[in-house]
Design a protein around this motif. Structure first.
Motif, PDB file in Angstrom:
ATOM      1  N   ALA A  20      43.950  42.889  47.940  1.00 55.40           N
ATOM      2  CA  ALA A  20      44.189  41.455  47.733  1.00 55.40           C
ATOM      3  C   ALA A  20      44.114  41.074  46.259  1.00 55.40           C
ATOM      4  O   ALA A  20      44.219  39.904  45.924  1.00 55.40           O
ATOM      5  N   LYS A  45      37.160  31.164  48.283  1.00 55.07           N
ATOM      6  CA  LYS A  45      37.754  31.100  49.631  1.00 55.07           C
ATOM      7  C   LYS A  45      37.268  29.830  50.324  1.00 55.07           C
ATOM      8  O   LYS A  45      36.235  29.265  49.942  1.00 55.07           O
ATOM      9  N   LYS A  68      33.344  41.790  54.621  1.00 50.10           N
ATOM     10  CA  LYS A  68      34.744  41.504  54.970  1.00 50.10           C
ATOM     11  C   LYS A  68      35.421  40.624  53.925  1.00 50.10           C
ATOM     12  O   LYS A  68      36.518  40.123  54.143  1.00 50.10           O
ATOM     13  N   ASN A  69      34.721  40.378  52.799  1.00 49.05           N
ATOM     14  CA  ASN A  69      35.290  39.495  51.770  1.00 49.05           C
ATOM     15  C   ASN A  69      35.350  40.115  50.385  1.00 49.05           C
ATOM     16  O   ASN A  69      36.067  39.599  49.521  1.00 49.05           O
ATOM     17  N   THR A  70      34.566  41.160  50.129  1.00 47.87           N
ATOM     18  CA  THR A  70      34.429  41.613  48.738  1.00 47.87           C
ATOM     19  C   THR A  70      34.828  43.082  48.546  1.00 47.87           C
ATOM     20  O   THR A  70      34.345  43.731  47.613  1.00 47.87           O
ATOM     21  N   ASN A  71      35.705  43.583  49.407  1.00 44.86           N
ATOM     22  CA  ASN A  71      36.295  44.910  49.127  1.00 44.86           C
ATOM     23  C   ASN A  71      37.008  44.864  47.782  1.00 44.86           C
ATOM     24  O   ASN A  71      37.009  45.841  47.036  1.00 44.86           O
ATOM     25  N   VAL A  72      37.583  43.702  47.470  1.00 42.77           N
ATOM     26  CA  VAL A  72      38.265  43.532  46.175  1.00 42.77           C
ATOM     27  C   VAL A  72      37.295  43.736  45.008  1.00 42.77           C
ATOM     28  O   VAL A  72      37.676  44.280  43.971  1.00 42.77           O
ATOM     29  N   HIS A  99      41.407  35.219  43.689  1.00 44.00           N
ATOM     30  CA  HIS A  99      40.518  36.144  42.974  1.00 44.00           C
ATOM     31  C   HIS A  99      40.904  36.110  41.510  1.00 44.00           C
ATOM     32  O   HIS A  99      42.078  36.284  41.170  1.00 44.00           O
ATOM     33  N   ASN A 126      43.137  32.344  49.405  1.00 42.78           N
ATOM     34  CA  ASN A 126      42.075  33.161  48.814  1.00 42.78           C
ATOM     35  C   ASN A 126      42.479  33.448  47.368  1.00 42.78           C
ATOM     36  O   ASN A 126      43.545  34.010  47.128  1.00 42.78           O
ATOM     37  N   SER A 150      40.836  37.682  55.498  1.00 41.94           N
ATOM     38  CA  SER A 150      41.699  38.662  54.826  1.00 41.94           C
ATOM     39  C   SER A 150      42.982  38.041  54.293  1.00 41.94           C
ATOM     40  O   SER A 150      43.653  37.285  54.996  1.00 41.94           O
ATOM     41  N   SER A 151      43.339  38.438  53.047  1.00 41.23           N
ATOM     42  CA  SER A 151      44.599  37.993  52.444  1.00 41.23           C
ATOM     43  C   SER A 151      45.736  38.902  52.919  1.00 41.23           C
ATOM     44  O   SER A 151      45.569  40.130  52.978  1.00 41.23           O
TER      45      SER A 151
HETATM   46  O1  LIG Z   1      41.446  39.461  51.487  1.00 46.95           O
HETATM   47  C1  LIG Z   1      40.805  39.024  50.514  1.00 46.95           C
HETATM   48  O2  LIG Z   1      41.136  38.006  49.875  1.00 46.95           O
HETATM   49  C2  LIG Z   1      39.611  39.763  50.027  1.00 46.95           C
HETATM   50  C3  LIG Z   1      38.805  40.377  51.091  1.00 46.95           C
HETATM   51  O3  LIG Z   1      38.710  39.895  52.211  1.00 46.95           O
HETATM   52  C4  LIG Z   1      38.088  41.614  50.765  1.00 46.95           C
HETATM   53  O4  LIG Z   1      38.203  42.078  49.634  1.00 46.95           O
HETATM   54  O5  LIG Z   1      37.391  42.152  51.647  1.00 46.95           O
END
Ligand SMILES: O=C([O-])CC(=O)C(=O)O
Ligand SMILES: NC(=O)C1=CN([C@@H]2O[C@H](COP(=O)(O)OP(=O)(O)OC[C@H]3O[C@@H](n4cnc5c(N)ncnc54)[C@H](O)[C@@H]3O)[C@@H](O)[C@H]2O)C=CC1
Length: 266
Positions: free
Chosen positions: A123, A147, A185-189, A218, A216, A244-245
């Protein structure tokens, strides 16, 4: 024609499957899909795509590349087995690699088996310039993710708290390892930005809950004494999973296109 297997048929897995069928049919065939939940087989033209009933069945199949698009637990559970089965691995749940031990073990498994691990930009983006600035030395990297509250509620960091629907606020500041533990579920980026650059402990992360957020967003800032980069990406969340984006799934398709091309973009 290369064959891929996909682990995860949720919001992003569905987008990826359609993207491969509609845009990458010249280079890829989907050998099968595995999901721990019961799923309906998507159609590839008149034919349903194979759904593996077990992960072992996926391992035995003759796909060259396995795409993980399921969750950090899936990387932990299957990553090494995929590489040991002599398949390349694409990881979207990059947050799993904040665990140094797992990251080292996966790298070793890839080397030992002559395979590669690919990390799509997901994302976010700009990994080329972040890597460049990090390699030059003295780099400082931060990422701010904004977000809507509904995309953040339910994260372990919040425990049972529900974010206000009428107030913008910073809800987290810390390093990338703490971020993924609190918001898997939000900061894999954040972890992807970290491991491509200066590492999970040195990458600063801020998370903003904004009821007015149009998508979303970033924002990454990377700099050293001789260069600075600002990267901002806004993507619509998937209606099926507002965390998720949609770009995260499309980035895997773009990576697959690159892998099938004689020209490599970095
Ligand atoms: O999808 C997004 O904007 C970022 C996201 O959830 C992740 O990095 O896990
Ligand atoms: N790198 C990036 O920029 C981003 C990465 N992601 C990652 O992508 C993942 C998937 O996102 P969505 O499709 O929106 O989630 P989702 O919750 O809609 O779908 C996940 C699917 O994977 C399946 N699954 C989960 N764990 C599994 C396991 N261990 N084995 C087999 N199947 C499993 C679930 O049953 C579900 O069908 C996220 O959890 C996140 O880790 C998400 C957004 C951005």
């Amino acid at each position: 024609m290369k064959k891929i297997s996909i682990i995860g048929y949720g919001a992003l897995g569905k987008i990826l499957t359609r993207a491969v069928l509609e845009k990458l049919e010249y280079a890829y065939e989907i050998a099968g899909i595995y999901d721990q939940a019961k799923i309906d087989a998507p159609q590839a033209g008149a034919k349903p795509i194979h759904v593996y009933t077990t992960f072992e069945e996926l391992l035995k199949d003759d796909a060259d590349i396995v795409v993980e698009i399921a969750g950090v637990g899936a990387v932990r559970a299957y990553g090494q087995k995929v590489l040991a089965a002599k398949k390349d691995l694409i990881i979207t749940s990059v947050g799993a690699l904040a665990d140094d031990r797992l990251y080292v073990d996966l790298r070793k498994a890839a080397e030992k088996n002559g395979r590669r691990i690919h990390i799509p930009s997901g994302a976010v983006g700009g990994f080329d310039i972040i890597r460049t600035i990090a390699l030059m030395g003295g780099a400082d990297v931060e990422i701010e993710s904004t977000k809507a509250p509904k995309s953040l509620n339910g994260a372990p960091y919040l425990e049972e708290r529900v974010l206000p629907a009428d107030e913008k606020r910073e809800i987290f500041a810390g390093d990338a390892r703490a971020a993924i533990a609190g918001f898997p579920k939000n900061t894999n980026v954040a972890v992807a930005t970290a491991i491509t650059g200066v590492g999970v402990e040195k990458t600063r992360v801020r998370i903003i809950s904004d009821p007015e957020a149009a998508g979303n967003t970033h924002r990454i800032h990377a700099e050293n004494e001789r260069a600075a980069a600002d990267i901002a990406i806004t993507s619509k969340p998937d209606p099926a999973n507002p965390k998720s984006s949609v770009t995260a799934a499309w980035s895997v398709a773009a990576l697959l296109a690159d892998l099938a091309s004689p020209v490599r973009f970095f």
